[in-house]
Design a protein around this motif. Structure first.
Motif, mmCIF file in Angstrom:
data_model
loop_
_atom_site.group_PDB
_atom_site.id
_atom_site.type_symbol
_atom_site.label_atom_id
_atom_site.label_comp_id
_atom_site.label_asym_id
_atom_site.label_seq_id
_atom_site.Cartn_x
_atom_site.Cartn_y
_atom_site.Cartn_z
ATOM 1 N N SER A 114 19.108 22.330 -2.828
ATOM 2 C CA SER A 114 18.324 23.050 -3.824
ATOM 3 C C SER A 114 19.291 23.772 -4.755
ATOM 4 C CB SER A 114 17.371 24.036 -3.156
ATOM 5 O OG SER A 114 18.097 24.966 -2.398
ATOM 6 N N SER A 115 18.736 24.378 -5.792
ATOM 7 C CA SER A 115 19.528 25.116 -6.773
ATOM 8 C C SER A 115 18.935 26.501 -6.948
ATOM 9 C CB SER A 115 19.512 24.411 -8.136
ATOM 10 O OG SER A 115 20.082 23.139 -8.044
ATOM 11 N N VAL A 116 19.794 27.440 -7.273
ATOM 12 C CA VAL A 116 19.354 28.791 -7.634
ATOM 13 C C VAL A 116 19.627 28.959 -9.119
ATOM 14 C CG1 VAL A 116 19.836 31.251 -7.360
ATOM 15 C CG2 VAL A 116 19.700 29.787 -5.350
ATOM 16 N N VAL A 117 18.622 29.416 -9.852
ATOM 17 C CA VAL A 117 18.773 29.667 -11.283
ATOM 18 C C VAL A 117 18.593 31.161 -11.509
ATOM 19 C CG1 VAL A 117 17.975 29.120 -13.609
ATOM 20 C CG2 VAL A 117 17.833 27.389 -11.799
ATOM 21 N N VAL A 118 19.613 31.776 -12.115
ATOM 22 C CA VAL A 118 19.602 33.206 -12.396
ATOM 23 C C VAL A 118 19.378 33.377 -13.889
ATOM 24 C CG1 VAL A 118 20.915 35.358 -12.261
ATOM 25 C CG2 VAL A 118 21.257 33.579 -10.520
ATOM 26 N N TYR A 119 18.271 34.010 -14.256
ATOM 27 C CA TYR A 119 17.948 34.260 -15.660
ATOM 28 C C TYR A 119 18.413 35.663 -16.003
ATOM 29 C CZ TYR A 119 15.073 30.127 -15.177
ATOM 30 O OH TYR A 119 14.643 28.850 -14.948
ATOM 31 N N THR A 120 19.101 35.765 -17.130
ATOM 32 C CA THR A 120 19.674 37.055 -17.527
ATOM 33 C C THR A 120 19.093 37.519 -18.851
ATOM 34 O OG1 THR A 120 21.511 35.979 -18.660
ATOM 35 C CG2 THR A 120 21.847 36.570 -16.347
ATOM 36 N N ALA A 121 19.272 38.812 -19.117
ATOM 37 C CA ALA A 121 18.845 39.373 -20.389
ATOM 38 C C ALA A 121 19.730 38.799 -21.494
ATOM 39 C CB ALA A 121 18.953 40.886 -20.355
ATOM 40 N N GLY A 122 19.153 38.545 -22.632
ATOM 41 C CA GLY A 122 19.898 37.988 -23.754
ATOM 42 C C GLY A 122 19.370 36.605 -24.087
ATOM 43 N N SER A 123 19.743 36.108 -25.250
ATOM 44 C CA SER A 123 19.206 34.832 -25.686
ATOM 45 C C SER A 123 20.198 33.688 -25.562
ATOM 46 C CB SER A 123 18.732 34.940 -27.134
ATOM 47 O OG SER A 123 19.804 35.322 -27.955
ATOM 48 N N ARG A 124 21.491 33.972 -25.603
ATOM 49 C CA ARG A 124 22.486 32.908 -25.539
ATOM 50 C C ARG A 124 22.951 32.719 -24.097
ATOM 51 N NH1 ARG A 124 28.323 31.662 -27.369
ATOM 52 N NH2 ARG A 124 28.818 33.403 -26.047
ATOM 53 N N ASN A 125 22.889 31.481 -23.615
ATOM 54 C CA ASN A 125 23.275 31.183 -22.236
ATOM 55 C C ASN A 125 22.591 32.135 -21.261
ATOM 56 O OD1 ASN A 125 24.960 29.119 -23.127
ATOM 57 N ND2 ASN A 125 26.685 30.509 -23.361
ATOM 58 N N ALA A 126 21.282 32.247 -21.374
ATOM 59 C CA ALA A 126 20.529 33.243 -20.632
ATOM 60 C C ALA A 126 20.179 32.803 -19.211
ATOM 61 C CB ALA A 126 19.259 33.607 -21.387
ATOM 62 N N ASP A 127 20.750 31.693 -18.758
ATOM 63 C CA ASP A 127 20.535 31.340 -17.368
ATOM 64 C C ASP A 127 21.793 30.704 -16.789
ATOM 65 O OD1 ASP A 127 20.007 29.034 -18.996
ATOM 66 O OD2 ASP A 127 19.197 28.049 -17.221
ATOM 67 N N VAL A 128 21.964 30.900 -15.489
ATOM 68 C CA VAL A 128 23.096 30.361 -14.754
ATOM 69 C C VAL A 128 22.526 29.603 -13.559
ATOM 70 C CG1 VAL A 128 25.123 30.952 -13.379
ATOM 71 C CG2 VAL A 128 24.617 32.244 -15.450
ATOM 72 N N ARG A 129 22.986 28.389 -13.360
ATOM 73 C CA ARG A 129 22.479 27.552 -12.269
ATOM 74 C C ARG A 129 23.583 27.359 -11.241
ATOM 75 N NH1 ARG A 129 18.933 24.106 -11.034
ATOM 76 N NH2 ARG A 129 17.949 22.811 -12.541
#
Length: 153
Positions: A109-124
Motif C-alpha cells: 500500500s501507499s501513504v499519501v501526505v497532503y500538506t498546506a500549500g498549492s505546489r507539490n501539496a502531496d507526498v507519496r
C-alpha cells in the motif's frame, strides 16, 4: 532511515514491462503499416527496454528512504536526480492510505501526505505493507495534531 518493502520493485518492473509491451506493439504496427522493422530489431529493443526497467527499479528501490524525526517527515528518493524532502508536521493537512489493484495483489500500500500549500501539496510513500502504512498514517496524524497545538501557542 527506513526503506520500502522489497516487493515494490515488482510493481515498478510490472509497470515498466507494460510500457515495453506497448513499445513492442507500436513497433509491430509500424512494421505492418509504414516501414519494415526487422523482427530481431523489435526483440532487441524490447529486451533492452526490459533490462533498463529492471535496472531502474532496483536502483530506485535502493535510493528510496524515509524517516520520522522530531519536527518533520524526511524523504530521500531518486535515481538520476536525488530529491530530499522535509514535510514539517505542522504543514500536514491529512494523510491517506491507498491500495491499488496491483498493490493489493502484492500485499503493498501507499501513504499519501497532503500538506498546506498549492505546489507539490502531496507526498507519496509507496511500497509499505498495509500494517506499516496504517501505523505510519496514525503516527503522522498524531504528530500533525501535536504540532498544530504547539504552533498555535
Amino acid at each position: 532511515m527506513e526503506s520500502l518493502h522489497p516487493r515494490i520493485r515488482l510493481l515498478w518492473i510490472a509497470r515498466g514491462a507494460l510500457a515495453a509491451v506497448v513499445l513492442a506493439v507500436a513497433l509491430v504496427v509500424l512494421d505492418q503499416w509504414r516501414l519494415t522493422v526487422p523482427t530481431v530489431a523489435i526483440g532487441v529493443v524490447v529486451a533492452l527496454a526490459l533490462a533498463l526497467v529492471v535496472a531502474y527499479a532496483v536502483r530506485r528501490y535502493q535510493g528510496w528512504r524515509f524517516e520520522l524525526q522530531d519536527d518533520a517527515l524526511y524523504l530521500e528518493r531518486g535515481v538520476v536526480t536525488v530529491v530530499e524532502t522535509a514535510v514539517p508536521f505542522v504543514r500536514v493537512q491529512h494523510v491517506d492510505t491507498q491500495f491499488g489493484p496491483i498493490e493489493r495483489v502484492l500485499g503493498l500500500s501507499s501513504v499519501v501526505v497532503y500538506t498546506a500549500g498549492s505546489r507539490n501539496a502531496d507526498v507519496r510513500i509507496p511500497g509499505l505493507t498495509p500494517d506499516r502504512a496504517r501505523s505510519l498514517q496514525e503516527t503522522l496524524r498524531e504528530l500533525a495534531i501535536e504540532s498544530e497545538a504547539e504552533d498555535a501557542v
